[in-house]
Each structure stands twice: as structure tokens, then as C-alpha cells.
Design a protein around this motif. Sequence first.
Motif, short mmCIF file in Angstrom:
data_model
loop_
_atom_site.label_atom_id
_atom_site.label_comp_id
_atom_site.label_asym_id
_atom_site.label_seq_id
_atom_site.Cartn_x
_atom_site.Cartn_y
_atom_site.Cartn_z
N THR A 83 -0.84 11.94 -4.44
CA THR A 83 -0.58 11.98 -3.09
C THR A 83 -1.81 11.50 -2.22
O THR A 83 -1.53 10.91 -1.05
CB THR A 83 -0.16 13.40 -2.59
OG1 THR A 83 -1.34 14.30 -3.02
CG2 THR A 83 1.06 14.21 -3.18
N ARG A 84 -2.83 11.36 -2.88
CA ARG A 84 -4.06 11.00 -2.13
C ARG A 84 -4.12 9.58 -1.82
O ARG A 84 -4.87 8.99 -1.39
CB ARG A 84 -5.26 11.41 -2.67
CG ARG A 84 -5.56 13.06 -3.14
CD ARG A 84 -6.75 13.27 -3.87
NE ARG A 84 -6.82 14.67 -3.94
CZ ARG A 84 -7.90 15.30 -4.91
NH1 ARG A 84 -8.77 14.65 -5.26
NH2 ARG A 84 -7.95 16.47 -4.94
N PHE A 85 -3.27 8.85 -2.69
CA PHE A 85 -3.10 7.24 -2.72
C PHE A 85 -2.12 6.78 -2.13
O PHE A 85 -1.72 5.68 -2.19
CB PHE A 85 -3.17 7.00 -4.09
CG PHE A 85 -4.38 7.33 -5.00
CD1 PHE A 85 -5.82 6.64 -4.95
CD2 PHE A 85 -4.39 8.42 -5.63
CE1 PHE A 85 -6.84 6.96 -5.56
CE2 PHE A 85 -5.59 8.83 -6.48
CZ PHE A 85 -6.74 8.30 -6.38
N ALA A 86 -1.16 7.77 -1.36
CA ALA A 86 0.18 7.42 -0.70
C ALA A 86 0.11 6.49 0.43
O ALA A 86 0.80 6.96 1.29
CB ALA A 86 0.94 8.43 -0.67
N LYS A 87 -0.88 5.72 0.39
CA LYS A 87 -1.07 4.77 1.81
C LYS A 87 0.11 3.93 2.15
O LYS A 87 0.57 3.69 3.08
CB LYS A 87 -2.49 4.04 1.64
CG LYS A 87 -3.74 4.83 1.72
CD LYS A 87 -3.79 5.98 2.58
CE LYS A 87 -5.14 6.77 2.43
NZ LYS A 87 -5.34 7.69 3.46
N THR A 88 0.45 2.93 0.89
CA THR A 88 1.54 2.27 0.96
C THR A 88 2.42 2.49 -0.38
O THR A 88 2.03 3.09 -1.32
CB THR A 88 1.18 0.86 0.94
OG1 THR A 88 0.54 0.27 -0.42
CG2 THR A 88 0.31 0.57 2.02
N GLU A 89 3.62 1.91 -0.23
CA GLU A 89 4.40 2.18 -1.57
C GLU A 89 3.90 1.56 -2.66
O GLU A 89 3.77 2.17 -3.80
CB GLU A 89 5.87 1.54 -1.25
CG GLU A 89 6.89 1.86 -2.42
CD GLU A 89 8.09 1.16 -1.91
OE1 GLU A 89 9.32 2.17 -1.72
OE2 GLU A 89 8.43 0.18 -2.00
N MET A 91 0.73 1.05 -3.44
CA MET A 91 -0.59 1.89 -3.89
C MET A 91 0.01 3.12 -4.63
O MET A 91 -0.60 3.65 -5.64
CB MET A 91 -1.48 2.16 -2.64
CG MET A 91 -2.36 1.19 -2.22
SD MET A 91 -3.22 1.64 -0.72
CE MET A 91 -4.38 2.70 -1.57
N SER A 127 7.48 11.57 1.82
CA SER A 127 6.79 10.67 2.40
C SER A 127 7.77 9.48 2.95
O SER A 127 7.33 8.54 3.86
CB SER A 127 6.00 9.81 1.43
OG SER A 127 6.72 9.45 0.46
#
Length: 421
Positions: A83-89, A91, A127
Motif C-alpha cells: 500500500t505504501r507504493f500505490a502511487k500509480t497502478e 507502481m 484505491s
Amino acid sequence: MSPTTITLLFLAFAIVSFILEKIPLGLTATICALGLTLTGVLDPSTTFSQYVNSNVILCVGMFVVGQALFETGMANKIGGIVTRFAKTEKMLIIAIMIIVGVMSGFLSNTGTAAVLIPVVCGIADESGYSRSRLLMPLVFAAALGGNISIIGAPGNLMGVNALQELGISTSFFMYAPIGVPMLLLGILYFIFIGYRFLPDGTGASVEAVESQNDFSEVPQWKQVISLVVLVGVILAMIFEESIGISIQVSACVGAALLVLTGVLTEKQALQSIDLKVVLLFGGSLSLAKALDTTGAGTLIANKIVGLLGTDPNPLILLLVIFIVTCALTNFMSNTATTALMVPIAVSLANGLGADPRAVVIATVIAGSCAYATPIGMPANTMVVSLGGYKFKDYVKSGLPLILVSFAFCMVMLPILFPFYP
């Protein structure tokens, strides 16, 4: 009827039964083992020694060690890191594949997928990302990651056992020179190519996902110990020669510690042992032993070599083994496929006087390339309804990944494991 003919008949029965799966896989392997014993092809001590083979014991020990991470919720906590890396799909896909791939290298790849599927579904729902865009990369990463170490999948240990029977030394990361780059290639594939083939998930089932277990009541010390024991066991396996303790003993010590410290109850530890895999493993090793001792494996190998010409190039042999194994694994259990093909691959390599390592590793890797169908591996089936996938979705996303894996193996295996060192 000669022992060779009897063995070939049981091999044919195993192939048909593994493909149809009308009989449980473990039972099929056991029928072969018992049949070979009753017909006198194998004596009872030889047959049953396969069920307590050191690599079967290793498999059992790691079932318990891996289960501790699942029971305590530590696996979910590790998975939640994505979840910490969920900036874009994109990523998020990368983060999911890295974490699932690494975990699958040291735990059951099917178990890792089963635990993280609800986690990823929850992330997708919260998200706003489509489940279908995340779940297929997850299950493919579980298969790719299983090739990092010898304990990533049961089929890996079958390859290890075959080489050990020939007196060839193995190591914990024997598959890593191929497995790690393949995992990285798989991630790059989804970033640049596979991303375009993922469906939009209009048919996904929201109700089908199982609710995540609540681990809030689990004491933190249990989570910490489960992780410490896993890391300790892995380190002990890596430095097996230095410390003088076999990897099988390390796995069993880790399993015993988890019960002694109360992280797992005795009942939980026993329930974590997948007897289907144990029966399949032991029975398949008995069939492999019969193929070796009766000369049936050599006979099959000679027939295949004969079809390839009078003096076939080992690279052609490698290509044939990979294609046949890959085709089979997409329609039957990858563990069963590996169990069938490894002894044949060894016989083929021996027939050419070539080092069998490249052929055995190619067989194991090809056995994990079950990406093109929803029935190729359990994890594929788990996400069919959750992702709203159709058969063609697996073909579109999985077939190019198989071709990438095939091309990489054909180039790198002869370089890393020369046929004639």
C-alpha cells in the motif's frame, strides 16, 4: 511381462490420470508405487524409502515453518507493505510482484498467493484500481518467485533429488541464477508489454473474495518469532556447508521451535502438512526409481534421441524438453509434470553424455510456466472469478511471458550450466 514394460504401463497410467485428474494426484502416484511393488518391479523397502526421502522431509518441515507466517498474520503484514507504493497502478503492480515473488521463493508459492489475494483485492477496492489489473500479475509472480530457491515449489526439490541421486552437488540457490532474472523479466514484461493485455475486469466478482482474517488478537511476539525462525532457517540452509547442518535438519528444527514456543499448536503444525504433496512426491519418486532401475527411462530417452537424429545437439534436446514440459504443465499439475519429466530429462542427458544440470533445471523452470490457462496452477484458478477472467485472458497475458521465459532459458542455461564442462 518384463519390469520395463510394467513400468512403462504405470507411467502411461500416471500421465493420463494426471491430465484428467479424475483420481486425486497423490492417490495416482501412490497407486503407481504400490503397483510397482506388487508386480515385483520394486521391493517394499525401496518403495517406502521414497516417502521418507530427505527432500520429502524438507518439504514437510517447510510446510510448518511457512504456515507460522500465515497463522500469525505476519504474511498479511508483509503483504500490506504494497500500500505504501500505490502511487500509480503500474507502481502497485511492481510492488505486488516484488513482494509476492520474494515471499514465494521461501514459502509455498500457492500459499503466498492464497494469503495475499484478499489483501490485494482490498487494496484494489479501496484505491479504485481494477482487481483484474492486479491479480494476474500477482499469481504469475508467485510462480516466477518459486524458482528463486530449492524450497519455492515441490517440483524444485524433485530436480534437486534427481541431481543428488547422480552424485551432483546442489545448493539452496541452485535455481536462482535463472529464477531471479526471470522474476525481474516478468516484472519488466508487465510494465512494458503485459500491462496492455490485462483485461479491464468488467466481469469481476466482488462477492467471491474471502474476507481477510482478523489477526488483531494475535500477540506480536508470535509474529516476530515466526519471522525470526523463517529467517534463521533460510540462513542455516544458505550456509549449510559452513555450519555442518543439513537443510532438512534445519527445516525440522525450525518447525519444532515454532511448536515449542507456542507460535503454533501441535494440531496447527500437523494440519499445515499437505499430505497430497507428500503422497505425490513419494509416489513419483518411486516411479522415477523404477524408470531408472528397469531401464525404461533410458528406453524413452533413446526413442526421443532417435527422433532427433543420429547425433543431436544438446541444445535441441533442451528445447524439446522445455516445450514438452511447458505444454503439459498448462493442462495438468505443475508438480506432477515435473515429477514425470525430470527422470526422462536425466536419461536423455545421460544418453548424450551431457551434464544433466541444464536439462533438469530447464524441466523444473518449464514446469512452473503454467501461465497460459486458468487450470495451469492452483493460484490461476483462485483468481478466475475475482478478476472476471476468461480463458483467453490467460492466453493473451501468459503466452508472451512463456515465450520470454523460453528465450531467456535457451540462451542462459547453456552458458551457466555447460553441457560439456
